[in-house]
Write a protein that holds these residues in place. Structure first.
Motif, mmCIF file in Angstrom:
data_model
loop_
_atom_site.group_PDB
_atom_site.id
_atom_site.type_symbol
_atom_site.label_atom_id
_atom_site.label_comp_id
_atom_site.label_asym_id
_atom_site.label_seq_id
_atom_site.Cartn_x
_atom_site.Cartn_y
_atom_site.Cartn_z
ATOM 1 N N ALA A 246 0.801 -1.281 -0.102
ATOM 2 C CA ALA A 246 -0.119 0.006 0.032
ATOM 3 C C ALA A 246 1.004 1.186 -0.081
ATOM 4 N N ALA A 247 2.146 1.128 0.755
ATOM 5 C CA ALA A 247 2.861 2.327 0.745
ATOM 6 C C ALA A 247 3.472 2.588 -0.516
ATOM 7 N N ALA A 248 3.976 1.595 -1.192
ATOM 8 C CA ALA A 248 4.558 1.479 -2.550
ATOM 9 C C ALA A 248 3.640 1.942 -3.468
ATOM 10 N N ALA A 249 2.261 1.616 -3.420
ATOM 11 C CA ALA A 249 1.245 2.392 -4.551
ATOM 12 C C ALA A 249 1.057 3.867 -4.435
ATOM 13 N N GLU A 250 1.434 4.027 -3.186
ATOM 14 C CA GLU A 250 0.928 5.477 -2.583
ATOM 15 C C GLU A 250 2.028 6.465 -2.793
ATOM 16 N N ILE A 251 3.449 6.138 -2.944
ATOM 17 C CA ILE A 251 4.496 6.937 -3.063
ATOM 18 C C ILE A 251 5.059 6.913 -4.506
ATOM 19 N N ARG A 252 5.170 7.792 -5.171
ATOM 20 C CA ARG A 252 5.741 8.127 -6.308
ATOM 21 C C ARG A 252 7.347 8.261 -6.495
ATOM 22 N N PRO A 253 8.244 7.563 -7.117
ATOM 23 C CA PRO A 253 9.587 7.937 -6.879
ATOM 24 C C PRO A 253 10.145 9.144 -7.418
ATOM 25 N N SER A 254 10.889 9.609 -6.452
ATOM 26 C CA SER A 254 11.219 10.909 -6.634
ATOM 27 C C SER A 254 12.446 11.255 -7.684
ATOM 28 N N THR A 255 12.903 10.100 -8.401
ATOM 29 C CA THR A 255 13.858 10.129 -9.293
ATOM 30 C C THR A 255 13.100 10.411 -10.903
ATOM 31 N N ASP A 256 11.572 10.405 -10.699
ATOM 32 C CA ASP A 256 10.960 10.771 -12.093
ATOM 33 C C ASP A 256 11.368 12.062 -12.586
ATOM 34 N N ALA A 257 11.340 12.975 -11.663
ATOM 35 C CA ALA A 257 11.537 14.565 -12.259
ATOM 36 C C ALA A 257 12.951 14.641 -12.712
ATOM 37 N N TRP A 258 13.985 13.920 -11.951
ATOM 38 C CA TRP A 258 15.229 14.189 -12.374
ATOM 39 C C TRP A 258 15.693 13.546 -13.883
ATOM 40 N N PHE A 259 15.139 12.309 -14.124
ATOM 41 C CA PHE A 259 15.151 11.872 -15.365
ATOM 42 C C PHE A 259 14.470 12.495 -16.350
ATOM 43 N N SER A 260 13.518 13.130 -16.167
ATOM 44 C CA SER A 260 12.781 14.038 -17.165
ATOM 45 C C SER A 260 13.660 15.129 -17.608
ATOM 46 N N THR A 261 14.419 15.777 -16.629
ATOM 47 C CA THR A 261 15.377 16.598 -17.197
ATOM 48 C C THR A 261 16.687 16.043 -17.699
ATOM 49 N N ALA A 262 17.098 14.941 -17.212
ATOM 50 C CA ALA A 262 18.296 14.268 -17.934
ATOM 51 C C ALA A 262 17.977 13.720 -19.159
ATOM 52 N N ARG A 263 16.633 13.413 -19.570
ATOM 53 C CA ARG A 263 16.497 12.991 -20.737
ATOM 54 C C ARG A 263 16.758 13.997 -21.805
ATOM 55 N N ASN A 264 16.286 15.278 -21.731
ATOM 56 C CA ASN A 264 16.473 16.244 -22.386
ATOM 57 C C ASN A 264 18.154 16.398 -22.681
ATOM 58 N N VAL A 265 18.904 16.422 -21.554
ATOM 59 C CA VAL A 265 20.190 16.749 -21.615
ATOM 60 C C VAL A 265 20.965 15.286 -22.563
ATOM 61 N N ALA A 266 20.497 14.213 -22.305
ATOM 62 C CA ALA A 266 21.126 13.074 -23.036
ATOM 63 C C ALA A 266 20.696 13.114 -24.642
ATOM 64 N N MET A 267 19.735 13.680 -24.869
ATOM 65 C CA MET A 267 19.569 13.923 -26.395
ATOM 66 C C MET A 267 19.835 15.114 -26.989
#
Length: 436
Positions: free
Chosen positions: A394-415
């Motif tokens: 239940a806790a895993a379903a409730e929490i969103r990984p904090s890494t998602d926002a970082w990888f969104s920015t990193a994807r633009n840099v890598a591309m």
């Protein structure tokens, strides 16, 4: 003066140590008997409890000067002497070539106050208090002290990160363990490694583990240790930190949030911050002091904001991507954070499978949230129950990984900003990363 009376009062003071008037009376008798060294101890005890006690201060001055106890009249406003009566205090001695009564920095009246303040500083308050707005004296650079630690964690305590450990072994640990091989290949015991990746993935813990693996000292540097409002102070602080690391070699110097200290100078509007970056470049080069035995580990969440000059060969010339923990590492981290909690029937592998892309900090929050669920039910029912698998999922379903926002920015840099291939490892990971 009767020694028997003094001995009797001494016994009484020992029986009643908090009786300050009795202690003062004993000190007065000791001064009159010429036993100033013993009187100092009792006067100091009174001043420790009552710093403003005028009688104790007068007795202390008399005991230190070696003369008889003065009359109780205030020194600044002495009572006039009556006819046929000697004055209560003798006139101050005339100024001599060696000192003047008006000069507080030199002995006056035969008493070296500076030496006595140093000798009895533990028990007697200072003669002159520093005003609130007066700056403290600045000690020399060599006297500055920094927190130099000895890390107790090693790479064995770090879950996962096999590629990172392999890179560290080649860069630092292997040459350190094999001095003859190092000498044969001309490998220097110096270097810099930049750890980058999403926040909460263990970059700081990894740096401590490297220091523990090497048996080296560990010095952590953050922006608050360096930046100062006064011109030139930030550069001096940076130099002193590097000097401290050089003095404790072999040493791991950890530069946390290097993008704050070494931001791209082309984007800085402050000339003061540009000089800080220049000083950091100078220290990494070891121009004024050799950096042999100083291993610089830097960490950042935004390597694209770090000045390019910091990442050239000879400085932070190697870059390692620290990714979120893999599945076995996630199971180990969850087990670690549940070790002191009441747990029943938790399937670590299933929890690890449900927490893809979670950082180490996210997993710690997951365990905290599951404990809250179990505690809430225990309060509601009045019956304590263990943390179970349902709480964890239940806790895993409730929490969103904090890494998602970082990888969104990193994807633009890598591309769009990977012309020189410095983010190839990031691009390769993003291709196989599964969005949550």
């Amino acid at each position: 003066m009767s020694d028997a009376l003094i001995e009797s009062l001494t016994a009484a003071v020992q029986a009643r140590p908090d009786d300050l008037p009795l202690r003062l009376h004993l000190a007065e008798l000791l001064v009159a008997a010429g036993r100033g060294a013993e009187a100092i101890e009792h006067a100091a005890q009174v001043l420790t409890r009552e710093p403003g006690n005028a009688a104790a201060r007068t007795l202390m001055a008399s005991a230190l000067g070696g003369g008889p106890a003065p009359a109780p009249a205030a020194p600044s406003d002495p009572a006039p002497a009556s006819a046929g009566q000697a004055p209560a205090a003798a006139a101050p001695p005339p100024a001599t070539a060696s000192g003047s009564a008006a000069d507080p920095g030199k002995p006056a009246g035969g008493v070296d106050w500076a030496a006595l303040e140093q000798q009895f500083g533990d028990a007697v308050p200072p003669r002159f208090a520093r005003s609130g707005d007066e700056p403290e004296p600045v000690a020399g650079h060599a006297d500055r002290a920094f927190d130099v630690e000895r890390s107790t964690v090693t790479l064995a305590d770090v879950g996962g990160m096999a590629e990172v450990k392999k890179r560290l072994e080649v860069s630092f640990l292997g040459p350190l363990r094999n001095p003859k091989l190092r000498s044969l290949f001309g490998k220097s015991l110096r270097g810099g490694l930049l750890l980058y990746g999403p926040p909460g993935c263990g970059k700081t813990f990894l740096a401590r583990a490297v220091a523990g693996e090497m048996g080296a000292a560990f010095v952590s540097l953050s922006i608050t240790d360096v930046l100062n409002m006064w011109v030139g102070s930030s550069e001096r602080n940076l130099h002193d930190l590097f000097e401290s690391a050089r003095g404790h070699a072999p040493c791991v110097l950890f530069l946390d949030e290097i993008d704050a200290l070494g931001h791209k100078r082309s984007q800085l509007h402050s000339s003061a911050m540009r000089t800080v970056v220049n000083q950091l470049l100078t220290e990494l080069d070891g121009v004024q002091g050799g950096n042999d035995g100083v291993f610089v580990l830097a960490a950042t969440n935004a390597p694209w904001d770090v000045d390019a000059a910091l990442r050239r060969p000879g400085r932070l010339d190697r870059t390692v991507l620290v990714l979120p923990p893999d599945r076995p590492a996630r199971a180990s981290i969850v087990e670690f954070h549940l070790r002191d909690r009441p747990v029943a029937g938790v399937d670590l592998d299933a929890v690890a499978a449900a927490t893809d892309n979670f950082s180490g900090a996210d997993l710690a929050h997951l365990c905290e949230t599951a404990a809250e669920f179990a505690m809430r039910d225990s309060i509601a029912t009045g019956e304590i129950r263990m943390i179970n698998q349902a709480d964890m999922l239940a806790a895993a379903a409730e929490i969103r990984p904090s890494t998602d926002a970082w990888f969104s920015t990193a994807r633009n840099v890598a591309m769009f900003a990977n012309q020189n291939g410095e983010y190839d490892d990031l691009a390769a990971y993003l291709k196989k990363r599964k969005p949550r």
